[in-house]
Design an enzyme around this catalytic site. Structure first.
Site, PDB file in Angstrom:
ATOM      1  N   LYS A 104       0.804  -1.228   0.000  1.00 39.20           N
ATOM      2  CA  LYS A 104       0.000   0.000   0.000  1.00 39.20           C
ATOM      3  C   LYS A 104       0.840   1.283   0.000  1.00 39.20           C
ATOM      4  O   LYS A 104       0.388   2.308  -0.501  1.00 39.20           O
ATOM      5  CB  LYS A 104      -0.961   0.013   1.201  1.00 39.20           C
ATOM      6  CG  LYS A 104      -2.137  -0.945   1.043  1.00 39.20           C
ATOM      7  CD  LYS A 104      -3.102  -0.791   2.206  1.00 39.20           C
ATOM      8  CE  LYS A 104      -4.309  -1.681   2.045  1.00 39.20           C
ATOM      9  NZ  LYS A 104      -5.351  -1.383   3.042  1.00 39.20           N
ATOM     10  N   GLY A 150      -1.490   1.796  10.520  1.00 44.75           N
ATOM     11  CA  GLY A 150      -1.854   2.108   9.144  1.00 44.75           C
ATOM     12  C   GLY A 150      -3.324   2.443   8.977  1.00 44.75           C
ATOM     13  O   GLY A 150      -3.678   3.448   8.343  1.00 44.75           O
ATOM     14  N   ARG A 170      -1.150   2.788  22.467  1.00 43.57           N
ATOM     15  CA  ARG A 170      -0.259   2.128  23.433  1.00 43.57           C
ATOM     16  C   ARG A 170       1.123   2.773  23.410  1.00 43.57           C
ATOM     17  O   ARG A 170       1.701   3.085  24.440  1.00 43.57           O
ATOM     18  CB  ARG A 170      -0.167   0.635  23.075  1.00 43.57           C
ATOM     19  CG  ARG A 170       0.807  -0.133  23.933  1.00 43.57           C
ATOM     20  CD  ARG A 170       0.853  -1.581  23.519  1.00 43.57           C
ATOM     21  NE  ARG A 170       1.293  -1.770  22.123  1.00 43.57           N
ATOM     22  CZ  ARG A 170       1.471  -2.943  21.549  1.00 43.57           C
ATOM     23  NH1 ARG A 170       1.221  -4.046  22.238  1.00 43.57           N
ATOM     24  NH2 ARG A 170       1.878  -3.033  20.294  1.00 43.57           N
ATOM     25  N   PRO A 212       3.103   5.921  22.931  1.00 48.38           N
ATOM     26  CA  PRO A 212       2.751   7.345  22.897  1.00 48.38           C
ATOM     27  C   PRO A 212       3.357   8.104  21.711  1.00 48.38           C
ATOM     28  O   PRO A 212       2.690   8.966  21.123  1.00 48.38           O
ATOM     29  CB  PRO A 212       3.301   7.875  24.227  1.00 48.38           C
ATOM     30  CG  PRO A 212       3.395   6.678  25.113  1.00 48.38           C
ATOM     31  CD  PRO A 212       3.686   5.516  24.227  1.00 48.38           C
ATOM     32  N   LYS A 228       3.843   7.254  18.711  1.00 48.71           N
ATOM     33  CA  LYS A 228       3.078   7.074  17.469  1.00 48.71           C
ATOM     34  C   LYS A 228       1.791   7.894  17.515  1.00 48.71           C
ATOM     35  O   LYS A 228       1.344   8.410  16.491  1.00 48.71           O
ATOM     36  CB  LYS A 228       2.776   5.596  17.239  1.00 48.71           C
ATOM     37  CG  LYS A 228       4.006   4.802  16.877  1.00 48.71           C
ATOM     38  CD  LYS A 228       3.615   3.399  16.433  1.00 48.71           C
ATOM     39  CE  LYS A 228       4.822   2.498  16.321  1.00 48.71           C
ATOM     40  NZ  LYS A 228       4.443   1.070  16.285  1.00 48.71           N
ATOM     41  N   GLY A 230     -16.574  -3.694  11.597  1.00 45.80           N
ATOM     42  CA  GLY A 230     -15.808  -3.216  10.456  1.00 45.80           C
ATOM     43  C   GLY A 230     -16.197  -3.772   9.096  1.00 45.80           C
ATOM     44  O   GLY A 230     -15.621  -3.357   8.085  1.00 45.80           O
TER      45      GLY A 230
HETATM   46  P1  NAP Z   1      -1.008  -1.819  12.371  1.00 47.10           P
HETATM   47  O1  NAP Z   1      -0.515  -0.789  11.431  1.00 47.10           O
HETATM   48  O2  NAP Z   1      -0.127  -2.966  12.726  1.00 47.10           O
HETATM   49  O3  NAP Z   1      -1.423  -1.053  13.727  1.00 47.10           O
HETATM   50  C1  NAP Z   1      -1.802  -1.788  14.858  1.00 47.10           C
HETATM   51  C2  NAP Z   1      -2.314  -0.847  15.949  1.00 47.10           C
HETATM   52  O4  NAP Z   1      -2.801  -1.693  17.026  1.00 47.10           O
HETATM   53  C3  NAP Z   1      -1.253   0.053  16.553  1.00 47.10           C
HETATM   54  O5  NAP Z   1      -1.848   1.263  16.946  1.00 47.10           O
HETATM   55  C4  NAP Z   1      -0.788  -0.754  17.777  1.00 47.10           C
HETATM   56  O6  NAP Z   1      -0.269   0.041  18.805  1.00 47.10           O
HETATM   57  C5  NAP Z   1      -2.106  -1.329  18.230  1.00 47.10           C
HETATM   58  N1  NAP Z   1      -1.929  -2.512  19.054  1.00 47.10           N
HETATM   59  C6  NAP Z   1      -1.499  -3.747  18.661  1.00 47.10           C
HETATM   60  N2  NAP Z   1      -1.467  -4.578  19.698  1.00 47.10           N
HETATM   61  C7  NAP Z   1      -1.862  -3.874  20.784  1.00 47.10           C
HETATM   62  C8  NAP Z   1      -2.046  -4.183  22.157  1.00 47.10           C
HETATM   63  N3  NAP Z   1      -1.814  -5.414  22.626  1.00 47.10           N
HETATM   64  N4  NAP Z   1      -2.517  -3.219  22.992  1.00 47.10           N
HETATM   65  C9  NAP Z   1      -2.782  -1.977  22.522  1.00 47.10           C
HETATM   66  N5  NAP Z   1      -2.610  -1.616  21.234  1.00 47.10           N
HETATM   67  C10 NAP Z   1      -2.167  -2.550  20.372  1.00 47.10           C
HETATM   68  O7  NAP Z   1      -2.355  -2.493  11.856  1.00 47.10           O
HETATM   69  P2  NAP Z   1      -3.435  -1.838  10.855  1.00 47.10           P
HETATM   70  O8  NAP Z   1      -3.074  -2.137   9.463  1.00 47.10           O
HETATM   71  O9  NAP Z   1      -3.654  -0.428  11.265  1.00 47.10           O
HETATM   72  O10 NAP Z   1      -4.741  -2.736  11.172  1.00 47.10           O
HETATM   73  C11 NAP Z   1      -5.397  -2.648  12.428  1.00 47.10           C
HETATM   74  C12 NAP Z   1      -6.726  -3.382  12.372  1.00 47.10           C
HETATM   75  O11 NAP Z   1      -7.602  -2.749  11.441  1.00 47.10           O
HETATM   76  C13 NAP Z   1      -6.625  -4.841  11.936  1.00 47.10           C
HETATM   77  O12 NAP Z   1      -7.437  -5.595  12.802  1.00 47.10           O
HETATM   78  C14 NAP Z   1      -7.210  -4.849  10.535  1.00 47.10           C
HETATM   79  O13 NAP Z   1      -7.841  -6.070  10.202  1.00 47.10           O
HETATM   80  C15 NAP Z   1      -8.239  -3.734  10.649  1.00 47.10           C
HETATM   81  N6  NAP Z   1      -8.598  -3.130   9.346  1.00 47.10           N
HETATM   82  C16 NAP Z   1      -9.882  -3.163   8.941  1.00 47.10           C
HETATM   83  C17 NAP Z   1     -10.239  -2.581   7.743  1.00 47.10           C
HETATM   84  C18 NAP Z   1     -11.679  -2.615   7.269  1.00 47.10           C
HETATM   85  O14 NAP Z   1     -11.924  -2.368   6.077  1.00 47.10           O
HETATM   86  N7  NAP Z   1     -12.633  -2.879   8.130  1.00 47.10           N
HETATM   87  C19 NAP Z   1      -9.264  -1.933   6.948  1.00 47.10           C
HETATM   88  C20 NAP Z   1      -7.945  -1.914   7.399  1.00 47.10           C
HETATM   89  C21 NAP Z   1      -7.606  -2.508   8.614  1.00 47.10           C
HETATM   90  P3  NAP Z   1       1.324   0.342  18.903  1.00 47.10           P
HETATM   91  O15 NAP Z   1       1.563   1.538  18.009  1.00 47.10           O
HETATM   92  O16 NAP Z   1       1.539   0.631  20.327  1.00 47.10           O
HETATM   93  O17 NAP Z   1       2.038  -0.888  18.420  1.00 47.10           O
END
Ligand code: NAP
Length: 297
Positions: free
Chosen positions: A70, A139, A161, A163, A165, A258
């Protein structure tokens, strides 16, 4: 109906085998009688540029882009929409009209924010003028952040979690808002949620906490947090009801999942590839049923 003149679109990523987009797009095309086919296109690491040029040569009208490309795809675009420039990621490529050598290629868009917007609107969740919480700073949070700025939230607190970021995303949101609109953006470590002054927030949960198979987790467990939330969307779509959503409802708020965002970002891409196309609500409802069966079956 797929003829020799069918419009050809697809999804590039690695892997793409899990993607629900081929199912979704081909079901919508069937329901609307479009001469259109959408195919999965796995792209080997290191070959993204070749894949984009190859898709153009093969006549692909549009592509979706999924993990891990992406961001990587952006240098290969001929033009970018403001959504890509603000979010820093692109999930939809639209073939540019062939006006000569200089203009060959694709324009990149990000339809995640538009998908989230339509999903929230469908639930009666109005962003304009609201005090909002953005939970997570990864992301997906960037698309939600762009949407909150675009739609005129009154204030946004980014809770994360890590800060740093949260601070970085809040700073990016202030830059996104620089050309217009008044929005107060703050960042707060997730563990310090008790410092939130309000009690009727609109919240967007974008962390991966609670996603299948770890469905017994939520980003915060204390019910006092959820009493601050009037309406919330959790962008996780497996499971269909997350622990976060259950907590919001138990505290008296409204919560949505979602799946509608996922469907609506796909519909928004389909509309970019087919200007003037409108996908009726009953078709979207049928597609949602089919996708729920696939996700839960
Ligand atoms: P990402 O870039 O890896 O970001 C993950 C986020 O979750 C970060 O803010 C991370 O915090 C936080 N996190 C992870 N483990 C944690 C924990 N144990 N406690 C507290 N915070 C935690 O992932 P992403 O691409 O943004 O995707 C996130 C979710 O969105 C996924 O479940 C994905 O399936 C969903 N999603 C849905 C759609 C849709 O169309 N519905 C589209 C895109 C994504 P830190 O910064 O502290 O690591």
């Amino acid at each position: 109906m797929v003829t020799g003149n069918a419009m050809l679109c697809g999804v590039i990523g690695n892997p793409v085998g899990h993607s629900l987009s081929p199912l979704m797009h081909n079901e919508i095309a069937k329901a609307l009688g479009l001469d259109y086919i959408y195919v999965p296109c796995p792209v080997e690491h290191g070959t993204l540029g070749e894949a984009i040029r190859g898709a153009y040569a093969l006549g692909f009208a549009g592509l979706n882009v999924t993990v891990p490309y992406k961001q990587e795809v952006i240098p290969f675009l001929t033009e970018t929409d403001v959504s890509v420039r603000c979010i820093g990621a692109c999930n939809t490529l639209v073939r540019l009209p062939d006006n000569g050598a200089a203009n060959k290629g694709y324009k990149g868009y990000n339809t995640d924010a538009e998908g989230l917007f339509r999903a929230m609107r469908g639930q009666g969740m109005e962003i304009r003028g609201r005090a909002c919480l953005l939970i997570g700073a990864g992301g997906a949070a960037r698309a939600a952040a762009y949407l909150l700025v675009r739609e005129g939230a009154a204030s946004v607190t980014v809770l994360n979690r890590t800060p740093d970021k949260a601070e970085a995303l809040a700073a990016d949101m202030r830059r996104m808002a620089a050309d217009g609109g008044e929005i107060a953006v703050a960042a707060l470590p997730l563990a310090q949620w008790r410092e939130l002054p309000g009690n009727s927030y609109l919240a967007i949960q974008t962390t991966s906490v609670g996603m299948h198979p770890h469905t017994d987790a939520a980003p915060v467990e204390d019910m006092d947090f959820y009493r601050k939330i009037a309406q919330a969307v959790d962008i996780i779509y497996t499971p269909s009801e997350t622990r976060f959503m259950k907590h919001v409802k138990a505290a008296g708020g409204q919560a949505a999942g979602g799946l509608d965002m996922l469907i609506c970002q796909g519909v928004a891409a389909l509309e970019l590839w087919n200007p003037g196309l409108h996908v009726p609500d009953e078709v979207i409802s049928r597609v949602r049923e089919i996708m729920e069966e696939r996700l839960n079956g």
